[in-house]
Design a protein around this motif. Structure first.
Motif, PDB file in Angstrom:
ATOM      1  N   GLN A 282       0.659  -1.357  -0.019  1.00 19.24           N
ATOM      2  CA  GLN A 282       0.012  -0.002   0.028  1.00 19.24           C
ATOM      3  C   GLN A 282       0.752   1.461   0.123  1.00 19.24           C
ATOM      4  O   GLN A 282       0.398   2.382  -0.724  1.00 19.24           O
ATOM      5  N   GLY A 283       1.778   1.355   0.630  1.00 23.73           N
ATOM      6  CA  GLY A 283       2.660   2.556   0.950  1.00 23.73           C
ATOM      7  C   GLY A 283       3.010   3.470  -0.382  1.00 23.73           C
ATOM      8  O   GLY A 283       2.765   4.511  -0.390  1.00 23.73           O
ATOM      9  N   LEU A 284       3.728   2.645  -1.213  1.00 21.84           N
ATOM     10  CA  LEU A 284       4.253   3.323  -2.305  1.00 21.84           C
ATOM     11  C   LEU A 284       3.085   3.883  -3.213  1.00 21.84           C
ATOM     12  O   LEU A 284       3.002   5.063  -3.715  1.00 21.84           O
ATOM     13  N   ASN A 285       1.943   3.012  -3.166  1.00 14.81           N
ATOM     14  CA  ASN A 285       0.920   3.472  -4.079  1.00 14.81           C
ATOM     15  C   ASN A 285       0.083   4.633  -3.406  1.00 14.81           C
ATOM     16  O   ASN A 285      -0.203   5.468  -4.073  1.00 14.81           O
ATOM     17  N   LEU A 286      -0.102   4.748  -2.061  1.00 14.22           N
ATOM     18  CA  LEU A 286      -0.555   5.996  -1.500  1.00 14.22           C
ATOM     19  C   LEU A 286       0.315   7.259  -1.989  1.00 14.22           C
ATOM     20  O   LEU A 286      -0.212   7.996  -2.143  1.00 14.22           O
ATOM     21  N   GLY A 287       1.615   7.073  -1.897  1.00 14.78           N
ATOM     22  CA  GLY A 287       2.339   8.052  -2.168  1.00 14.78           C
ATOM     23  C   GLY A 287       2.196   8.605  -3.625  1.00 14.78           C
ATOM     24  O   GLY A 287       2.162   9.985  -3.847  1.00 14.78           O
ATOM     25  N   LEU A 288       2.127   7.633  -4.629  1.00 14.39           N
ATOM     26  CA  LEU A 288       1.833   7.905  -5.907  1.00 14.39           C
ATOM     27  C   LEU A 288       0.444   8.576  -6.243  1.00 14.39           C
ATOM     28  O   LEU A 288       0.409   9.580  -6.688  1.00 14.39           O
ATOM     29  N   GLN A 289      -0.419   8.266  -5.206  1.00 12.37           N
ATOM     30  CA  GLN A 289      -1.768   8.920  -5.330  1.00 12.37           C
ATOM     31  C   GLN A 289      -1.776  10.195  -4.855  1.00 12.37           C
ATOM     32  O   GLN A 289      -2.294  11.173  -5.205  1.00 12.37           O
ATOM     33  N   ASP A 290      -1.060  10.409  -3.569  1.00 12.38           N
ATOM     34  CA  ASP A 290      -0.976  11.758  -3.034  1.00 12.38           C
ATOM     35  C   ASP A 290      -0.194  12.661  -4.102  1.00 12.38           C
ATOM     36  O   ASP A 290      -0.541  13.758  -4.252  1.00 12.38           O
ATOM     37  N   ALA A 291       0.759  12.140  -4.754  1.00 10.82           N
ATOM     38  CA  ALA A 291       1.543  12.877  -5.761  1.00 10.82           C
ATOM     39  C   ALA A 291       0.482  13.496  -6.631  1.00 10.82           C
ATOM     40  O   ALA A 291       0.311  14.756  -7.149  1.00 10.82           O
ATOM     41  N   VAL A 292      -0.442  12.679  -7.260  1.00  9.39           N
ATOM     42  CA  VAL A 292      -1.204  13.416  -8.302  1.00  9.39           C
ATOM     43  C   VAL A 292      -2.292  13.936  -7.945  1.00  9.39           C
ATOM     44  O   VAL A 292      -2.927  14.994  -8.527  1.00  9.39           O
ATOM     45  N   ASN A 293      -2.704  13.929  -6.640  1.00  6.78           N
ATOM     46  CA  ASN A 293      -3.826  14.722  -6.159  1.00  6.78           C
ATOM     47  C   ASN A 293      -3.525  16.113  -5.753  1.00  6.78           C
ATOM     48  O   ASN A 293      -3.889  17.073  -6.164  1.00  6.78           O
TER      49      ASN A 293
END
Ligand code: FAD
Length: 443
Positions: A282-293
């Motif tokens: 989950q962690g990396l994926n959360l970070g990628l979604q934070d970035a695009v948001n």
């Protein structure tokens, strides 16, 4: 002077920079390490992240390094099928994190200043001054993506509530001088428990051990080949021999999240904003979604067209998503404890996950495909991100005054797509209100 400084050239910092740069901003990345990291903590990329990477034409550079397409995610090691998820990518990609960072950095014009650890941050009404690598840098904004031990978080004294670690684990990539009989040579979902062994390229194996010894050793104790050998022997029995250890690190199950993602002109993203037991991918994926948001909202703020509250909606939208991941990973941690009670609850969960509706709910959550933000109606599928960071208005003429923020595209279904791929409007009379809410007043 750049518009935005980004602390940390991990996947979150790099993708945030990509998004800011796409929207026409000048960015400078400040990275502590002298060289790009070859150490890949994460190995699993979830379907929503694959969509995001594909929409930005970043996937093709990653694909040659993909080791597996896993048709299921997992909840504490219990398989959760992805086959019926509403996405072009109903699987996890098994790929080392370093390849994702390299692919993003390979597409950046933004300079990445290495050997530039952030050591001081001062903000005032017009910008942020950051000391990194002994030099001062100034910009309007700072994105802190400097990882789980975030220096920026500490410097700002930001409230980071949550739970301290109760268990200690070791991760390592190593070569085996002798393999146990029957060791799988393909990628499989992690069989739960200590002694997890996964084949990587080049004769390497990923190992995770979490036995009694790890609980006794301090978090700063160096990881030795002997410790790994003992951990693997306990899990696999004789017939396994640890050879060269390429890198190793200790980690735990601390679960913490920033109370606020925005501190004036400093915005936190990725592990700097939330940490948890790395289970379920989950962690990396959360970070990628934070970035695009965050990317398009901060760009709108800098360019001066952001409607009231747009930048703060980054916290409002992303904080609850990570909060839920912290809950989920804590639950998974509890299910994985080596005691009979956890084993019993696990069996109950196994049964529940056989119920199609329950399995689908968990799959939507783990995969990121189920992410919904208030005021949006889900995500657009297969709408490429615009090269200049504009939103997309599909199937209806572009009203005057928004051409600098929106691009029109043909299509049967009317849709207004935010630059992060979420639907601001999906037909009906209220296009004008939706456009104003997310894209500000017409010029
Ligand atoms: C064993 C393990 C397995 C994992 N597996 C998965 C998985 O399969 N899937 C998944 O989604 N997640 C996984 N994760 C989590 C994932 O690795 C992290 O969530 C991810 O690395 C977060 O990316 P980031 O860019 O936010 O932070 P990081 O990757 O930590 O990057 C932060 C960057 O900031 C730099 N930095 C630090 N301090 C400073 C400073 N003072 N100044 C400037 N730069 C600084 C660092 O050098 C680094 O480059 C795993 C984690 C672990 C420990």
């Amino acid at each position: 002077m750049p518009d935005v400084l980004v602390a940390g050239a991990g996947p979150t910092g790099l993708l945030t920079s990509f998004e800011l740069e796409r929207a026409g901003l000048e960015v400078l990345v400040l990275e502590r390490d002298a060289r790009p990291s070859r150490q890949s903590k994460a190995l699993a990329v979830q379907p929503r992240s694959i969509e995001v990477l594909a929409e930005r034409d970043l996937l093709s550079a990653i694909e040659p390094h993909v080791q597996a397409r896993l048709e299921a995610g997992h909840f504490a090691g219990l398989p959760v099928g992805y086959a019926d998820l509403p996405t072009r990518f109903p699987y996890q990609l098994g790929v080392e994190q370093a390849h994702i960072a390299t692919a993003i950095e390979g597409k950046l014009r933004t300079p990445v200043l290495r050997g530039a650890a952030v050591t001081a941050v001062a903000q005032d009404g017009s910008g942020v001054t950051v000391t990194a690598g002994g030099r001062e840098h100034r910009a309007g904004w700072l994105v802190a993506a400097d990882g789980g031990h975030s220096t920026v978080r500490a410097l700002l004294g930001a409230d980071f509530p949550g739970y301290s670690a109760r268990i200690s684990l070791v991760v390592a990539d190593l070569k085996l001088d002798r393999k146990p009989d029957g060791l799988a040579e393909n990628w499989q979902l992690p069989a739960h428990g200590s002694g997890f062994l996964l084949p990587l390229t080049g004769g390497r194996h990923r190992v995770i051990v979490a036995g009694e010894e790890q609980q006794q050793l301090g978090r700063d104790a160096p990881v030795t080949a002997e410790e790994l050998q003992r951990g693997l022997l306990a899990a696999h029995g004789p017939g396994i021999e640890v050879g060269e250890v390429l890198w190793a690190s200790r980690f735990g199950d601390a679960a913490r999240q920033l109370a606020r993602y925005r501190h004036g002109r400093v915005l936190f993203a990725g592990d700097a904003a939330h940490i948890h037991l790395p289970v379920g991918g989950q962690g990396l994926n959360l970070g990628l979604q934070d970035a695009v948001n965050l990317g398009w909202k901060l760009a709108a703020q800098v360019r001066g067209w952001a409607p009231e509250g747009l930048l703060d909606s980054y916290h409002d939208e992303r904080h609850p998503i990570a909060e839920r991941v912290l809950l989920s990973t804590r639950a998974q941690g509890a299910l994985g404890m080596p005691n009979p009670e956890s084993a019993a609850v696990r069996e109950i969960f196994r049964g529940l996950l056989a119920v199609p509706e329950a399995r689908r709910d968990v799959a939507l959550e783990l995969s990121g495909i189920g992410i919904r933000y208030p005021g949006t109606t889900g995500r657009a599928t297969a709408v490429p991100a615009t090269p200049d960071g504009r939103g997309v208005l599909i199937g209806t003429p572009l009203p005057p005054g928004w051409a600098d923020r929106l691009v029109s595209a043909g299509g049967a279904e009317p849709q207004l797509v935010r630059p992060d791929g979420y639907l601001a409007w999906a037909g009906g009379p209220d296009l004008d209100a939706a456009a104003r809410r997310w894209f500000g007043l017409p010029a």
